[in-house]
Design a protein around this motif. Structure first.
Motif, short mmCIF file in Angstrom:
data_model
loop_
_atom_site.label_atom_id
_atom_site.label_comp_id
_atom_site.label_asym_id
_atom_site.label_seq_id
_atom_site.Cartn_x
_atom_site.Cartn_y
_atom_site.Cartn_z
N ASP A 18 -6.38 0.14 -8.28
CA ASP A 18 -6.04 0.27 -6.86
C ASP A 18 -7.27 0.74 -6.08
O ASP A 18 -8.08 1.52 -6.59
CB ASP A 18 -4.90 1.28 -6.67
N ALA A 77 0.84 -1.19 0.00
CA ALA A 77 0.00 0.00 0.00
C ALA A 77 0.88 1.24 0.00
O ALA A 77 2.06 1.20 0.38
CB ALA A 77 -0.93 0.00 1.21
N ASP A 112 -11.33 -7.63 -2.61
CA ASP A 112 -10.39 -6.73 -1.94
C ASP A 112 -10.14 -7.14 -0.50
O ASP A 112 -9.03 -6.94 0.03
CB ASP A 112 -10.93 -5.29 -2.00
N TYR A 154 -3.80 3.81 -0.54
CA TYR A 154 -4.37 2.89 -1.53
C TYR A 154 -3.63 1.56 -1.52
O TYR A 154 -2.41 1.51 -1.26
CB TYR A 154 -4.29 3.50 -2.93
N ASN A 187 -2.48 3.03 -10.04
CA ASN A 187 -3.11 2.16 -11.03
C ASN A 187 -4.63 2.34 -10.94
O ASN A 187 -5.17 2.54 -9.85
CB ASN A 187 -2.77 0.69 -10.77
N LYS A 198 -3.93 7.85 -7.42
CA LYS A 198 -3.73 6.41 -7.58
C LYS A 198 -2.57 6.14 -8.55
O LYS A 198 -2.36 6.86 -9.52
CB LYS A 198 -4.98 5.75 -8.15
N TYR A 211 -4.11 -11.35 -6.86
CA TYR A 211 -5.30 -10.51 -6.88
C TYR A 211 -6.23 -10.97 -8.01
O TYR A 211 -5.82 -11.12 -9.16
CB TYR A 211 -4.94 -9.04 -7.08
N ASP A 237 -2.06 -1.35 -3.65
CA ASP A 237 -1.47 -1.49 -4.99
C ASP A 237 -1.74 -2.91 -5.49
O ASP A 237 -1.07 -3.86 -5.09
CB ASP A 237 0.03 -1.21 -4.93
N VAL A 238 -2.72 -3.06 -6.37
CA VAL A 238 -3.11 -4.40 -6.82
C VAL A 238 -2.02 -5.08 -7.63
O VAL A 238 -1.98 -6.31 -7.71
CB VAL A 238 -4.43 -4.35 -7.63
N THR A 239 -1.11 -4.30 -8.22
CA THR A 239 -0.05 -4.92 -9.02
C THR A 239 0.98 -5.64 -8.15
O THR A 239 1.76 -6.46 -8.66
CB THR A 239 0.67 -3.87 -9.88
N GLN A 290 -6.21 -7.63 0.77
CA GLN A 290 -5.62 -6.84 1.85
C GLN A 290 -5.34 -7.70 3.08
O GLN A 290 -4.33 -7.51 3.78
CB GLN A 290 -6.52 -5.66 2.21
#
Length: 486
Positions: free
Chosen positions: A189, A144, A247, A152, A186, A184, A161, A154-156, A251
């Motif tokens: 995110d 994050a 999500d 946020y 991405n 953001k 994910y 960071d999904v990458t 997380q």
């Protein structure tokens, strides 16, 4: 052996809890800004049946269901709609005054539908410290980042994910449910913590300044607070599968390095006369309004008729079909209990038949429920038991208080009331005024009047009993059955 359909693996699996004999279960609760509606009824009755059946099997269940009393932006855009703050402004009340009102309304509605209250109903506003700690852990582990007072995910950085919803990050549309917000890295995110700007009333101090938690962080923080970093079952409506539940998984597992929920169960959606329920379409039905037209026992039975994972369509015609089935079960039980109250010995062969029917009915019920909580098939087992009870009571025999009839009535009640939460209030409501023996006596007096062609007395007894909630049904060929009104 209980098997459940796990949304995480997309297959049916044997259910084996982490701790033998104990189940930790979390279900996403309501956002309390308005009256609970039929969609809430579908979801929370479904998970109520699941909790009940787990306890029916002998498990000790800790059932946690949150109350979202913190306003969240719809999605992550700065101009999103905060439902709690918006509704509070419309009513000219404090936000926490609004959520108190509708938290009460939610529990009132669930009580009417015989939904067992969770063991713990944590509020998001009471667990801000846990949410902040979780956000800090994600920052420290590199998942994050902070941006101008907001944080946020960071999904990458999360290689897994999308594993719950079966979506890849590169396939996700930034305009679907969540918008691209300034700050953001991405488009996909999502917010863990939002900076409080303008007149955002619900705000708390944090390492990143005054703000409030994002949409998803509360469920992770509160489920792990009361069930541990890894627990057995997470339940939710299918509409929450993405992005909310996805999500949550990301997380939680990135913060702890451990699996989150082991089994994910999702209930199906609701339509009204084939159309998705919506205020804009004028087909939005609150539970309070529904109960003005339909009894709570029937409404619960209507939802239990469908498998929890299936889509449910609500209509007057389908409700009337359900009423007929519910009446068949209720009447069979009442007639059997009336027969139990009569004096007389039960024939040994008859007793053995009824005891066998009770045993086979219980086995058929368990087999159905062990197959991913298959309530339609489970009700089929109950109708078989009802038919067996009706076979005895319709024959005009007086089995009395024998062991066989006692066994089938006890089994039927245990299944319907304890495992499925079905309600039979009419019998209870009339119990302090009429006893089966007294009704039988009045039926005999009426029959004597009919034999003597004293129609005035016969009709008077019938009408008076009807006022007291007892319906008489004269059978072709002679004899009279009685039952209590719905």
């Amino acid at each position: 052996m209980l098997k459940v359909t796990n949304s995480l693996t997309r297959r049916k699996e044997e259910f084996v809890p982490l701790a033998p004999g104990h189940v930790g279960m979390y279900v996403c609760g309501p956002t309390v800004y308005d009256y609970p509606h039929l969609g809430h009824g579908v979801s929370y009755i479904a998970f109520d049946v699941i909790v009940r059946y787990l306890r029916f099997l002998g498990y000790t269940v800790r059932y946690v269901q949150n109350i979202t009393d913190v306003g969240h932006l719809l999605g992550d855009a700065d101009d999103g709609e905060d439902k709690i703050l918006q509704r509070a402004a419309q009513r000219q009340v404090e936000p926490m005054e609004l959520v108190e009102t509708f938290t009460y309304e939610y529990f009132w509605a669930m009580d009417q539908l015989n939904v067992i209250r969770p063991d713990i109903s944590p509020r998001a506003s009471g667990h801000i410290p846990e949410q902040i700690l979780l956000v800090q852990a994600l920052i420290e582990r590199g998942f994050a980042y902070e941006s101008d007072g907001s944080v946020y995910f960071d999904v990458t950085k999360d290689a897994e994910y999308g594993k719950l919803s079966n979506r890849r990050v590169e396939d996700q549309n930034a305009g679907a449910r969540l918008e691209v917000a300034e700050g953001k890295r991405n488009p996909a995110d999502f917010a863990l913590w939002k900076k409080a700007t303008g007149g955002h009333i619900l705000r708390w101090p944090s390492p990143w300044g005054w703000g409030y938690p994002g949409w998803h962080i509360e469920c992770s923080a509160m489920s792990m607070r009361y069930l541990g970093e890894t627990f057995d079952i997470h339940g939710a409506g299918v509409d929450n599968l993405f992005p909310h539940n996805e999500d949550e998984v990301a997380q939680s597992e990135c913060a702890t390095g451990k699996p989150f929920a082991r089994y994910w169960l999702h209930n199906g959606s609701l339509t009204i006369d084939g159309v998705k329920m919506s205020k804009s379409l004028g087909n939005f039905i609150t539970i309070r309004d529904a109960l003005k037209e339909t009894s709570a026992p029937l409404l619960r039975y209507f939802f239990v008729m469908s498998h929890y994972r299936s889509k449910i369509d609500y209509s007057e015609a389908l409700l009337e079909d359900a009423r007929r089935g519910w009446e068949r079960l209720r009447t069979a039980l009442e007639n059997a209990e009336n027969a139990l109250a009569l004096e007389g010995a039960e024939d040994s062969a008859l007793s053995a038949e009824l005891a066998a029917a009770a045993k086979s009915g219980d086995e058929a019920f368990r087999e159905a429920m062990d197959d991913d909580f298959n309530t339609p098939a489970a009700l089929g087992a109950l109708f078989q038991m009802a038919a067996e009870m009706n076979r005895i009571t319709n024959a005009g025999t007086r089995p009395g208080g024998g062991t066989g009839l006692t066994a089938i009535v006890k089994t039927f009640r245990h299944i319907t009331e304890d495992a499925l939460g079905l309600m039979w209030p009419a019998r209870e409501a009339s119990g302090d005024r009429l006893t089966p023996q007294l009704v039988e006596l009045l039926v005999e007096i009426r029959q004597t009047a009919r034999d003597n062609r004293d129609w005035q007395t016969s009709d008077a007894i019938r009408d008076r009993l009807s006022e007291l909630g007892v319906l008489l049904e004269d059978k072709i060929g002679g004899g009279t059955r009685w039952r209590l009104k719905s």
